[in-house]
Write an enzyme that holds these catalytic residues in place. Structure first.
Site, PDB file in Angstrom:
ATOM      1  N   ASP A 159      22.394  52.411  23.629  1.00 39.53           N
ATOM      2  CA  ASP A 159      21.564  52.403  22.433  1.00 39.53           C
ATOM      3  C   ASP A 159      20.464  51.360  22.627  1.00 39.53           C
ATOM      4  O   ASP A 159      20.756  50.181  22.848  1.00 39.53           O
ATOM      5  CB  ASP A 159      22.424  52.026  21.223  1.00 39.53           C
ATOM      6  CG  ASP A 159      22.133  52.875  20.002  1.00 39.53           C
ATOM      7  OD1 ASP A 159      20.942  53.161  19.785  1.00 39.53           O
ATOM      8  OD2 ASP A 159      23.070  53.243  19.297  1.00 39.53           O
TER       9      ASP A 159
ATOM     10  N   ASP B 157      16.818  54.005  19.019  1.00 38.03           N
ATOM     11  CA  ASP B 157      17.050  53.880  17.583  1.00 38.03           C
ATOM     12  C   ASP B 157      15.741  54.051  16.805  1.00 38.03           C
ATOM     13  O   ASP B 157      14.689  53.562  17.225  1.00 38.03           O
ATOM     14  CB  ASP B 157      17.660  52.500  17.304  1.00 38.03           C
ATOM     15  CG  ASP B 157      18.096  52.310  15.874  1.00 38.03           C
ATOM     16  OD1 ASP B 157      18.950  53.071  15.420  1.00 38.03           O
ATOM     17  OD2 ASP B 157      17.581  51.376  15.220  1.00 38.03           O
TER      18      ASP B 157
ATOM     19  N   GLU C 127      16.386  58.970  18.232  1.00 42.78           N
ATOM     20  CA  GLU C 127      16.917  59.148  16.882  1.00 42.78           C
ATOM     21  C   GLU C 127      15.738  59.381  15.950  1.00 42.78           C
ATOM     22  O   GLU C 127      14.888  58.510  15.773  1.00 42.78           O
ATOM     23  CB  GLU C 127      17.693  57.911  16.410  1.00 42.78           C
ATOM     24  CG  GLU C 127      18.296  58.134  15.026  1.00 42.78           C
ATOM     25  CD  GLU C 127      18.656  56.858  14.289  1.00 42.78           C
ATOM     26  OE1 GLU C 127      19.499  56.927  13.377  1.00 42.78           O
ATOM     27  OE2 GLU C 127      18.087  55.797  14.609  1.00 42.78           O
TER      28      GLU C 127
ATOM     29  N   HIS D  30      27.482  57.583  13.489  1.00 45.66           N
ATOM     30  CA  HIS D  30      27.959  56.363  12.839  1.00 45.66           C
ATOM     31  C   HIS D  30      27.283  56.083  11.496  1.00 45.66           C
ATOM     32  O   HIS D  30      27.609  55.085  10.843  1.00 45.66           O
ATOM     33  CB  HIS D  30      27.742  55.175  13.774  1.00 45.66           C
ATOM     34  CG  HIS D  30      26.288  54.943  14.096  1.00 45.66           C
ATOM     35  ND1 HIS D  30      25.565  55.792  14.885  1.00 45.66           N
ATOM     36  CD2 HIS D  30      25.436  53.972  13.719  1.00 45.66           C
ATOM     37  CE1 HIS D  30      24.322  55.356  14.988  1.00 45.66           C
ATOM     38  NE2 HIS D  30      24.224  54.250  14.280  1.00 45.66           N
ATOM     39  N   ASP D  31      26.347  56.931  11.095  1.00 46.28           N
ATOM     40  CA  ASP D  31      25.630  56.739   9.833  1.00 46.28           C
ATOM     41  C   ASP D  31      25.944  57.803   8.786  1.00 46.28           C
ATOM     42  O   ASP D  31      25.446  57.720   7.661  1.00 46.28           O
ATOM     43  CB  ASP D  31      24.116  56.752  10.075  1.00 46.28           C
ATOM     44  CG  ASP D  31      23.623  55.513  10.789  1.00 46.28           C
ATOM     45  OD1 ASP D  31      24.244  54.446  10.632  1.00 46.28           O
ATOM     46  OD2 ASP D  31      22.611  55.617  11.511  1.00 46.28           O
TER      47      ASP D  31
END
Length: 528
Positions: free
Chosen positions: A99, A201, A264, A325-326
């Site tokens: 990430d 990200d 992302e 994860h969100d």
């Protein structure tokens, strides 16, 4: 498939490191724990593991506030541990994706400490500083994703700095060429250590409007919605210049062999696909999260796939994501029965699938007691459903006190279902969710059409979606029932069932009409 990049036929698996495996008894997952579990990922059949941030951080946003881009946080281990992880993964044929969080740093990063030192500091322009408006108002009306103004006043220098997220996460100024060069060197640091790619990200946030114009109101906002959605982020995200940055990131990746750049991006499909870049010079895989938000209905899913396929640039490779994860766990969004249908959909659509750890055993969203909440998003905006802790709970390996995650109380509570929904129990059950995932992944590896073949819609009704995958004359027909009631479909060819989501109809002959139970998905090999 030999002539295509590994990520076109590969399956990505996201690990949230804090929650995968604790090797030292501190209640938090770590790199040594991940090394111990790599054989599980190998046996599952995935091709790459993507790690959420493991860099030094004050952990205000659990690693997405980075204070050093080229080290490992001691909570997770050391650089030697990371090198051992890469070597072990590569030894098993697994790729490693990191990430990368280039939009913002921690306010404890040396760059920001220098930047806020004075208005004349050489790194002042590494971040976005601006005078306020008259009356001590922030420079713009932009809203933080986590609520409140996205501008924070710094009394020491008398200016505001911009933060798209928490005040402890100041945004870097990507219009500054020195920032770009520094971040590209960060990328090269990890690529030289053998990293196979990056998931970038909030890629669409990187460049902001140079005129700092106010964002317009959102006409669809209603009270009770997330405050960020009160405005349309026209000037604070997705600026045209961002594509120049993405192209430069891609150029860095292309200095190394066989690497992948993932972005992302939460944008409508017509804007998302622009991140492939002119002549595919941008991200290899701009993450497509549309399955997460699309109504779980056969017609809606069919329209989504059709729209996405039509929007892709020539040569652009699709991808699909069901969880991360969100977002709320897929088993809790669509229900346990439909989660099996979702698994078959994800692993048979054209494009690269990304699995989120634990979805393969049917992990559900965990209700977090108020005294155990860790997520700053939930703390800032309590009670409106934005909390992310519930999808980040420890991996459920077995039925022991801490689920096999470690020897101490974990940083987040385990699911109350952990004793029956875990790897050990499901490995012994031939009809379990885990057995289904293993069978789907194995079938995808054995039949090239499921990995790289064409996509052709066949039928769609209120409950049923059918499509065909074809590669070099080998075909598979996928039929999915999105409702709890049985349904049927007329077939034009004879065939045999390769796999049912119920795990009980393999090699069954079908001819004329196919009957599906409620919430059943089937893969058929047509026989001409």
């Amino acid at each position: 498939m030999r002539d295509t990049p590994w990520w076109t036929s590969g399956i990505l698996y996201q690990v949230y490191p804090r929650s995968f495996q604790d090797s030292n008894g501190d209640g938090v997952g770590d790199l040594r724990g991940m090394i111990d579990r790599l054989s599980y990922l190998h046996d599952l059949g995935v091709n790459a593991v993507w790690l959420s941030p493991i860099f030094p951080s004050p952990m205000v946003d659990f690693g997405y506030d980075i204070s050093d881009y080229t080290r490992i946080d001691p909570l997770f281990g050391t650089l030697d541990d990371f090198d051992a992880l890469v070597a072990a993964a590569h030894g098993l044929g697994l790729k490693v994706i990191l990430d990368l969080v280039p939009n913002h740093t921690s306010d404890q990063h040396p760059w920001f400490i220098e930047s806020r030192g004075s208005r004349t500091n050489p790194k002042r322009d590494w971040y976005i500083w601006h005078d306020g408006r008259e009356g001590s108002e922030p420079p713009t009306n932009w809203i933080s994703e986590f609520g409140g103004s996205s501008w924070e006043f710094d009394p020491h220098t008398g200016q505001y700095y911009y933060h798209a997220f928490l005040t402890a996460q100041p945004d870097l100024n990507w219009r500054n060429p020195d920032v770009r060069r520094a971040m590209y060197e960060v990328m090269r640091f990890w690529l030289r250590r053998g990293v196979d790619g990056f998931r970038v990200d909030v890629m669409w946030h990187l460049v902001k409007d140079d005129l700092l114009r106010d964002n317009p109101p959102n006409p669809d906002f209603v009270d009770g919605d997330q405050p960020y959605t009160r405005l349309l982020p026209l000037y604070s995200t997705d600026r045209p210049e961002v594509h120049e940055v993405v192209a430069e990131m891609r150029q860095v990746m292309d200095e190394f062999d066989d690497r992948v750049l993932i972005g992302e991006i939460y944008l409508p499909l017509e804007k998302l696909v622009a991140y492939y870049g002119r002549d595919l010079s941008g991200a290899h895989l701009p993450f497509n999260f549309a399955l997460i938000s699309t109504p779980w209905d056969a017609r809606a899913i069919a329209r989504l796939v059709e729209t996405y396929e039509a929007a892709l640039p020539s040569g652009g490779w699709p991808n699909w994501v069901l969880g991360n994860h969100d977002r709320k766990r897929v088993a809790s969004r669509v229900g346990r029965d439909q989660a099996r249908v979702a698994a078959m959909l994800l692993l048979t659509l054209r494009g690269t699938p990304t699995l989120y750890y634990g979805d393969e055993i049917g992990m559900e969203q965990v209700d977090i007691p108020p005294d155990r909440v860790r997520d700053p998003f939930e703390k800032n905006l309590p009670g409106i459903g934005v909390g992310r802790d519930g999808c980040r709970t420890p991996m459920q390996w077995n039925g022991s006190a801490f689920g096999g995650f470690g020897t101490a109380e974990p940083w987040l509570p385990l699911s109350p279902n952990a004793s029956r929904e875990n790897v050990t129990v499901e490995s012994l059950d031939k009809a379990s969710m885990l057995s289904l995932y293993r069978a789907l992944i194995a079938l995808r590896a054995a039949r090239p059409e499921l990995a790289v073949g064409s996509y052709t819609p066949v039928a769609v009704t209120g409950s049923l979606l059918a499509f065909e995958r074809d590669h070099a004359g080998q075909r598979s027909l996928i039929v999915l029932n999105f409702r709890a009631e049985p349904t049927s479909m007329a077939l034009t060819n004879k065939g045999q069932i390769l796999l049912s989501t119920f795990m009980d109809r393999q090699f069954e002959a079908v001819n004329g009409e196919l009957t599906l139970r409620g919430a059943e998905g089937i893969i058929i090999e047509p026989l001409d």
